[in-house]
Scaffold this motif. Structure first.
Motif, PDB file in Angstrom:
ATOM      1  N   ILE A 127       0.842  -1.200   0.000  1.00 62.88           N
ATOM      2  CA  ILE A 127       0.000   0.000   0.000  1.00 62.88           C
ATOM      3  C   ILE A 127       0.877   1.250   0.000  1.00 62.88           C
ATOM      4  N   GLN A 128       0.433   2.259  -0.722  1.00 64.63           N
ATOM      5  CA  GLN A 128       1.139   3.531  -0.776  1.00 64.63           C
ATOM      6  C   GLN A 128       0.130   4.673  -0.720  1.00 64.63           C
ATOM      7  N   VAL A 129       0.303   5.598   0.225  1.00 65.41           N
ATOM      8  CA  VAL A 129      -0.521   6.799   0.275  1.00 65.41           C
ATOM      9  C   VAL A 129       0.091   7.817  -0.677  1.00 65.41           C
ATOM     10  N   VAL A 130      -0.611   8.106  -1.760  1.00 69.03           N
ATOM     11  CA  VAL A 130      -0.044   8.982  -2.798  1.00 69.03           C
ATOM     12  C   VAL A 130      -0.395  10.444  -2.590  1.00 69.03           C
ATOM     13  N   ALA A 131      -1.421  10.742  -1.768  1.00 68.43           N
ATOM     14  CA  ALA A 131      -1.805  12.137  -1.542  1.00 68.43           C
ATOM     15  C   ALA A 131      -2.716  12.238  -0.335  1.00 68.43           C
ATOM     16  N   GLU A 132      -2.735  13.441   0.262  1.00 71.55           N
ATOM     17  CA  GLU A 132      -3.641  13.749   1.369  1.00 71.55           C
ATOM     18  C   GLU A 132      -4.461  14.972   1.002  1.00 71.55           C
ATOM     19  N   ALA A 133      -5.662  15.072   1.590  1.00 71.06           N
ATOM     20  CA  ALA A 133      -6.544  16.208   1.318  1.00 71.06           C
ATOM     21  C   ALA A 133      -7.235  16.621   2.603  1.00 71.06           C
ATOM     22  N   ALA A 134      -7.489  17.927   2.737  1.00 70.86           N
ATOM     23  CA  ALA A 134      -8.099  18.462   3.952  1.00 70.86           C
ATOM     24  C   ALA A 134      -9.581  18.762   3.784  1.00 70.86           C
ATOM     25  N   ASP A 135     -10.117  18.674   2.569  1.00 67.94           N
ATOM     26  CA  ASP A 135     -11.547  18.885   2.357  1.00 67.94           C
ATOM     27  C   ASP A 135     -11.971  18.185   1.067  1.00 67.94           C
ATOM     28  N   GLY A 136     -13.256  18.241   0.776  1.00 63.62           N
ATOM     29  CA  GLY A 136     -13.776  17.519  -0.376  1.00 63.62           C
ATOM     30  C   GLY A 136     -13.270  18.038  -1.702  1.00 63.62           C
ATOM     31  N   GLU A 190     -10.348  19.478  -2.327  1.00 61.82           N
ATOM     32  CA  GLU A 190      -8.971  19.022  -2.507  1.00 61.82           C
ATOM     33  C   GLU A 190      -8.929  17.519  -2.760  1.00 61.82           C
ATOM     34  N   ALA A 191      -9.829  16.778  -2.127  1.00 59.05           N
ATOM     35  CA  ALA A 191      -9.885  15.332  -2.358  1.00 59.05           C
ATOM     36  C   ALA A 191     -10.190  15.043  -3.816  1.00 59.05           C
ATOM     37  N   TYR A 192     -11.124  15.784  -4.386  1.00 58.57           N
ATOM     38  CA  TYR A 192     -11.466  15.591  -5.799  1.00 58.57           C
ATOM     39  C   TYR A 192     -10.275  15.921  -6.696  1.00 58.57           C
ATOM     40  N   GLU A 193      -9.596  17.031  -6.417  1.00 60.70           N
ATOM     41  CA  GLU A 193      -8.458  17.434  -7.253  1.00 60.70           C
ATOM     42  C   GLU A 193      -7.322  16.415  -7.166  1.00 60.70           C
ATOM     43  N   LYS A 194      -7.025  15.939  -5.939  1.00 62.92           N
ATOM     44  CA  LYS A 194      -5.941  14.966  -5.774  1.00 62.92           C
ATOM     45  C   LYS A 194      -6.318  13.623  -6.415  1.00 62.92           C
ATOM     46  N   THR A 195      -7.592  13.239  -6.283  1.00 55.50           N
ATOM     47  CA  THR A 195      -8.028  11.973  -6.868  1.00 55.50           C
ATOM     48  C   THR A 195      -7.988  12.040  -8.389  1.00 55.50           C
ATOM     49  N   LEU A 196      -8.414  13.153  -8.941  1.00 53.22           N
ATOM     50  CA  LEU A 196      -8.392  13.315 -10.390  1.00 53.22           C
ATOM     51  C   LEU A 196      -6.964  13.290 -10.920  1.00 53.22           C
TER      52      LEU A 196
END
Length: 300
Positions: free
Chosen positions: A54-63, A65-71
């Motif tokens: 498992i590798q954590v590739v990014a963190e986000a502090a709100d929805g 940012e979560a969308y931008e990092k996931t995209l």
């Protein structure tokens, strides 16, 4: 040395084992962690990245940012909190599930939130304090493979919600969660199952365009009368399954929501299709929502 003494010589070429090719590197499961608490994010990062697969590739502090990092990163799984500033997890959820499987990981345990998260496509729901580190890791792995996980409180809340029935007009979520969802997105979700990725949706439904819900009519200058669903003769369970189909849930998500097997879900869907004179999900949804063209040969 005596003439008949054994003197080792170089090994025969046939006796030397051939060098084995290096084992192919196994791709690590890539995760995005979205939580407004930096301590929680850091702890999850250390826990998950400490596993070889498992590798954590990014963190986000709100929805948002979560969308931008996931995209950007296209992870295998997104861990998503519910209550976050700005765009909360419930508002971001329908935008994320078209890109990657989402596992809710939160302190929020209200039955309305659990049910709404599953309705919008979450692949599982874990409440902090009710799982071990090994259970979390296994849940992440299983979410990538389409297997749902629920902690005890989430399962109890969902069961209580289902026992009281799923009313068409659901009560408002606590603390105004999901307020950024638009009615346009709700109609799109009904037409497009959440388990089918759509690259067009990712760009047209950017979180930067989220707005509070507004009343809309699909007929300019007029209103739409509700469809006559009693004509189809669906049982109460079939109505429940049809509502979940129209919300965009996959068979696996419907099974988890209703606590039935996927085989039972398929049986319900076959009977629903027969009663709605439909041959596909989209046709059944159109008839259920009253948006299908009227057939003069059938009852209105």
């Amino acid at each position: 040395m005596p003439d008949d003494a054994f003197e080792p010589g170089p090994p025969h070429p046939a006796t030397v084992p051939p060098a084995l090719p290096p084992a192919p590197a196994t791709a690590r499961l890539r995760v995005v962690v979205a939580d407004d608490n930096p301590v929680v994010r850091a702890g999850l990062g250390v826990l998950l990245s400490g596993r070889a697969d498992i590798q954590v590739v990014a963190e986000a502090a709100d929805g948002r940012e979560a969308y931008e990092k996931t995209l950007h990163h296209r992870p295998d799984v997104v861990l998503l909190d519910v209550r976050m500033p700005g765009v909360d997890g419930i508002s971001a959820l329908p935008h994320l599930v078209g890109i990657a499987p989402v596992l809710m990981l939160t302190y929020s345990r209200e039955s309305e939130i659990v049910h709404e998260a599953l309705r919008l496509g979450a692949g599982g729901y874990l409440v902090h304090g009710e799982f071990t580190s090994d259970q979390l890791v296994q849940a992440v792995r299983d979410t990538r493979n389409g297997r749902a996980h629920f902690t005890a409180t989430a399962a109890d809340a969902l069961l209580a919600h289902m026992r009281h029935g799923t009313a068409p007009n659901r009560a408002a979520l606590p603390d105004g969660l999901g307020a950024a969802l638009t009615t346009t997105h709700a109609r799109t979700s009904a037409r497009t199952p959440v388990h089918e990725p759509s690259r067009q949706r990712e760009h047209s439904e950017s979180l930067s365009q989220l707005q509070p819900p507004v009343g809309q009519s699909s007929v300019p200058g007029g209103s739409v009368s509700p469809p006559n669903r009693q004509q189809y003769g669906l049982s109460s369970r079939e109505v429940e399954v049809m509502e979940l189909i129209a919300s965009g849930m996959s068979n696996q998500q419907i099974a988890a929501t209703c606590f039935i097997s996927e085989k039972t879900v398929k049986n319900h869907i076959n009977r629903i299709f027969t009663k709605l004179h439909s041959t596909s999900r989209s046709e059944a949804i159109a008839r259920w929502l009253g948006t299908a063209p009227r057939d003069p040969g059938r009852h209105p």
